[in-house]
Design a protein around this motif. Structure first.
Motif: not given
Ligand code: FE2
Ligand code: FE2
Length: 202
Positions: A112-115, A126-131, A174-176
């Motif tokens: 959700s936030t990446a890191s 992270y990428i596949a979830d969003k595209i 989020h800072p992450h």
């Protein structure tokens, strides 16, 4: 660790149908990306399939799991219930799916936030979830092409979009998310802000 078939069967039981279909599409796209870039395909498929395993729980249920798993949320994280399913999901991956692969667990935890700690496994999830193919906003289209050219630039594009969205809605950042973005930029363009690096940085 459970095998892929066991994981898949269990997920079908705990997730709503539409959610499972999203997870499946994410896993298929993540698989294609992993094959294209010669990354660990199996581990990426597993992380992608499990990433939203806790997303169908209510806030109350998630809160119960946060207590049960003794998850320590920062003050900021306490104020962003939208991201709780990622932390609970990582603990469920350990508990229910017997996953001990730290890169898979971090991919779920930070989807959700990446890191800035994300490995390539985490970045691909992270990428596949969003595209994934069902996301067809115009601004996503460009990134759906870019993923076949550059993983980090695609990630940067998504993080920029996310930050712009959070700012436009006056939501907490989020800072992450900021750190993940800064790290990609720092790794690529070495202090482009200055025409020449100042002495202190040499
Ligand atoms: Fe999610
Ligand atoms: Fe998702």
């Amino acid at each position: 660790m459970m095998n892929l078939e066991q994981i898949d069967n269990k997920l079908k039981k705990i997730m709503k149908k539409t959610r499972y279909r999203h997870a499946y599409r994410v896993s298929q796209l993540a698989k294609e990306i992993a094959e294209f870039y010669h990354l660990p395909v199996q581990r990426i498929i597993i992380a992608a399939l499990i990433h939203d395993c806790a997303k169908d729980y209510t806030i109350d249920d998630l809160y119960h799991f946060i207590k049960k798993y003794n998850i320590k949320l920062s003050v900021i994280e306490q104020k962003i219930p939208k991201i709780w399913h990622s932390y609970v999901g990582a603990e469920m991956a350990k508990d229910i799916f017997q996953i001990d692969d730290l890169e898979i667990l971090d991919a779920i935890r930070y989807h959700s936030t990446a890191s800035c700690k994300l490995s390539l496994i985490g970045k691909v999830v992270y990428i596949a979830d969003k595209i994934e193919p069902n996301r067809n906003l115009t601004k996503i289209k460009k990134l759906q092409k870019m993923i076949w050219e550059d993983i980090d630039l695609t990630m940067l594009g998504l993080l920029n979009q996310e930050l712009k969205y959070l700012i436009s809605k006056d939501l907490i950042i989020h800072p992450h998310t900021l750190k993940a973005r800064n790290k990609i930029i720092m790794n690529r363009k070495v202090f482009l802000e200055w025409p020449e690096q100042p002495d202190i940085l040499r």
